[in-house]
Design a protein around this motif. Structure first.
Motif, PDB file in Angstrom:
ATOM      1  N   UNK A  90     -36.016   2.596  17.249  1.00 38.61           N
ATOM      2  CA  UNK A  90     -35.645   1.289  17.783  1.00 38.61           C
ATOM      3  C   UNK A  90     -36.478   0.882  18.992  1.00 38.61           C
ATOM      4  N   UNK A  91     -37.085   1.833  19.672  1.00 40.87           N
ATOM      5  CA  UNK A  91     -37.890   1.511  20.842  1.00 40.87           C
ATOM      6  C   UNK A  91     -38.272   2.768  21.589  1.00 40.87           C
ATOM      7  N   UNK A  92     -39.123   2.616  22.598  1.00 36.93           N
ATOM      8  CA  UNK A  92     -39.543   3.735  23.438  1.00 36.93           C
ATOM      9  C   UNK A  92     -39.826   3.224  24.838  1.00 36.93           C
ATOM     10  N   UNK A 140     -30.112  -6.152  16.190  1.00 40.20           N
ATOM     11  CA  UNK A 140     -31.395  -5.862  16.821  1.00 40.20           C
ATOM     12  C   UNK A 140     -31.113  -5.085  18.102  1.00 40.20           C
ATOM     13  N   UNK A 141     -31.876  -4.023  18.315  1.00 39.16           N
ATOM     14  CA  UNK A 141     -31.735  -3.208  19.519  1.00 39.16           C
ATOM     15  C   UNK A 141     -32.980  -3.349  20.389  1.00 39.16           C
ATOM     16  N   UNK A 142     -32.821  -3.045  21.654  1.00 43.33           N
ATOM     17  CA  UNK A 142     -33.939  -2.988  22.584  1.00 43.33           C
ATOM     18  C   UNK A 142     -33.655  -1.939  23.633  1.00 43.33           C
ATOM     19  N   UNK A 143     -34.706  -1.389  24.209  1.00 42.77           N
ATOM     20  CA  UNK A 143     -34.547  -0.336  25.209  1.00 42.77           C
ATOM     21  C   UNK A 143     -35.564  -0.528  26.317  1.00 42.77           C
ATOM     22  N   UNK A 149     -32.294  -0.360  39.759  1.00 45.99           N
ATOM     23  CA  UNK A 149     -31.130   0.525  39.816  1.00 45.99           C
ATOM     24  C   UNK A 149     -31.414   1.914  39.254  1.00 45.99           C
ATOM     25  N   UNK A 150     -32.698   2.195  38.934  1.00 44.03           N
ATOM     26  CA  UNK A 150     -33.090   3.495  38.396  1.00 44.03           C
ATOM     27  C   UNK A 150     -32.194   3.868  37.223  1.00 44.03           C
ATOM     28  N   UNK A 151     -32.175   3.001  36.224  1.00 37.79           N
ATOM     29  CA  UNK A 151     -31.244   3.151  35.122  1.00 37.79           C
ATOM     30  C   UNK A 151     -31.934   2.769  33.813  1.00 37.79           C
ATOM     31  N   UNK A 152     -31.652   3.500  32.763  1.00 41.34           N
ATOM     32  CA  UNK A 152     -32.158   3.154  31.446  1.00 41.34           C
ATOM     33  C   UNK A 152     -31.062   2.416  30.685  1.00 41.34           C
ATOM     34  N   UNK A 153     -31.466   1.333  30.023  1.00 47.21           N
ATOM     35  CA  UNK A 153     -30.496   0.488  29.347  1.00 47.21           C
ATOM     36  C   UNK A 153     -30.923   0.238  27.902  1.00 47.21           C
ATOM     37  N   UNK A 154     -29.925   0.108  27.051  1.00 51.70           N
ATOM     38  CA  UNK A 154     -30.120  -0.250  25.656  1.00 51.70           C
ATOM     39  C   UNK A 154     -29.334  -1.524  25.399  1.00 51.70           C
ATOM     40  N   UNK A 155     -29.943  -2.481  24.731  1.00 54.00           N
ATOM     41  CA  UNK A 155     -29.242  -3.727  24.401  1.00 54.00           C
ATOM     42  C   UNK A 155     -29.072  -3.812  22.889  1.00 54.00           C
ATOM     43  N   UNK A 156     -27.991  -4.467  22.490  1.00 55.63           N
ATOM     44  CA  UNK A 156     -27.722  -4.693  21.073  1.00 55.63           C
ATOM     45  C   UNK A 156     -27.346  -6.147  20.872  1.00 55.63           C
TER      46      UNK A 156
END
Length: 486
Positions: A90-92, A140-143, A149-156
């Motif tokens: 889905x992403x990298x 659809x996903x995104x990353x 905020x030093x944070x990894x996020x995934x969107x849907x």
């Protein structure tokens, strides 16, 4: 001197590959503390990104085993089978992969083998295949990385054919939870090759159409006989502020053709005017500034038969010298495109065929909060794979590691050379043989490059000759070819 030495070690370590650093963690407690520290992990990642070091090509095979491989970008050989299976990449971002497998979403670090299964989030209806249009809902996903905020996020994003509102959900790695934010007021133009989002400048990007245009179309075209052709736009989603924005497109592009949004050299890029024999590639020099769009290349070839039509072609990444661009076609084939000579060269990664998705990933030590090491022995979906059980003399015990996804050729012996075992194997459901190695230190499989073997060769076997790996190729006649690897 005692103050200088740690600083030198830190500088040296930031320039080493991840696999070396993982070994050095076992040397001493001080090395382990340094390598595991958040500041060092960020410094190592930044050094790799700036220098374009330790990049790999992650490929998803279009077979029934849901296998993904990682191949060194410099050599484009010896692909490594990753321990986490996937239906779709889905992403990298920053060395992390976002994977879909059995309707579950995972974050996975292929360098450290850490993985994290994201919490299940309820959907309004059962989704069809991710990223493809259908009568059911489309997902659809995104990353990406929120540097504020030093944070990894995934969107849907979930979009329905029969509804005009799109559900927009955001997952936070820090909180390990999903939350719904404002509705997505656009219709995503589902792109080719499964590249569903582009992560540039701390924001995700998609090619979209305004929902108001679709409302007008539905109101005036109840029979759907008119062509579905709308004015494309690029929408951005800032991962820090979680706000939507629109990116202005080049003014001189041909609006009769759809666009593809890609990342090229760290900059936002679009493919326009896709025709049978060429593609216009525009690059935004200064992010967010409309006037900074420039037509960087017009991709065309002097030998069109080598690549065929340019429909479904997408640029992925520059070569290290900047003289070539890696292209991928929607049929999974990849090519080097020489920017000066305008020629293409087909790339074949040894042992891999039927590639369906290609992503670029950098080696990193980025940790996943609450992650676990991948344990393939508990993966019931691969019961048909051969068991690979390894015994350690030091621990006097056996442990099962990643499944062995190959068939070992009949009567094939193993050969131990350079710290690795070697076999002649075949991919399942195929007959062509090749050599695979198992590194006893890293416990990873690799494909061994082979010579151009004569088509008359029927059988292959590996051996050891003078401390070197050799390959025996038995032919139809009464002779045998003997190859030795220097």
């Amino acid at each position: 001197m005692s103050d200088v030495l740690p600083e030198l070690i830190n500088i040296i370590f930031t320039r080493l590959p991840v696999q070396s650093l993982l070994r050095f963690r076992c040397v001493s407690k001080s090395f382990r503390a340094l390598i595991d520290s958040p500041n060092f992990i960020k410094s190592h990642l930044n050094q790799s990104l700036v220098s374009n070091s330790y990049q790999t090509i992650v490929t998803l095979n279009n077979n029934n085993n849901n296998e993904i491989h990682s191949t060194n970008f410099d050599s484009l050989d010896q692909p490594i089978l990753l321990t986490q299976p996937a239906t779709l990449v889905l992403g990298s971002c920053n060395g992390l992969l976002c994977l879909l497998y059995n309707n579950d979403v995972f974050l996975y670090n292929p360098s450290t083998r850490e993985k994290k299964k994201l919490p299940h989030v309820e959907t309004r209806a059962h989704p069809s295949h991710v990223g493809f249009r259908g009568e059911c809902d489309k997902v659809v996903y995104g990353m990406g990385y929120d540097c504020v905020n030093d944070n990894y996020k995934v969107v849907r994003i979930m979009d329905c054919d029969h509804e005009l509102d799109s559900e927009f959900m955001v997952y936070s790695l820090i909180s390990n939870s999903w939350r719904r934010i404002k509705d997505f007021p656009y219709f995503i133009e589902f792109g080719t090759l499964g590249k569903q989002n582009v992560n540039v400048n701390g924001a995700l990007h998609w090619p979209v159409t305004m929902k108001s245009q679709i409302e007008d179309f539905l109101r005036l075209n109840e029979d759907f006989l008119r062509p579905f052709n709308f004015d494309s736009k690029i929408v951005s989603f800032n991962l820090a502020t979680e706000e939507f924005g629109l990116i202005a497109l080049p003014t001189s592009r041909d609006e009769n053709f759809p666009i593809k949004v890609v990342e090229l050299g760290g900059r936002l890029s679009v493919h326009c005017n896709e025709r049978m024999n060429y593609i216009d590639i525009w690059v935004m020099g200064c992010y967010g500034v409309k006037e900074s769009w420039s037509k960087l290349y017009i991709l065309t070839v002097s030998q069109p038969a080598s690549i065929g039509r340019f429909v479904g072609v997408q640029a992925i990444v520059y070569s290290l010298d900047g003289q070539r661009v890696l292209l991928e076609k929607k049929d999974g084939k990849i090519y080097w495109y020489d920017l000066e000579l305008k020629r293409v060269k087909r790339i074949r990664i040894p042992g891999l065929s039927n590639i369906s998705f290609t992503h670029i990933c950098v080696g990193s030590l980025v940790k996943l909060i609450g992650a676990a090491k991948t344990d393939v022995s508990q993966d019931k979906t691969r019961k048909k794979s051969q068991k690979n059980i390894q015994r350690s003399l030091k621990s006097n015990s056996w442990k099962r590691i990643m499944n062995f996804p190959y068939f070992i050729c009949c009567n094939a012996d193993n050969v131990f050379i350079n710290g690795a075992l070697h076999w002649v194997v075949t991919l399942k459901r195929q007959t062509e043989g090749f050599v695979v190695s198992f590194d006893l230190a890293t416990e990873e499989y690799r494909f061994v490059p082979q010579p151009e073997i004569s088509a008359r060769s029927l059988l292959m076997d590996v051996g050891e000759l003078g401390g070197r790996l050799c390959l025996h190729c038995m032919s139809k006649g009464n002779y045998m070819d003997l190859w030795v690897m220097d």
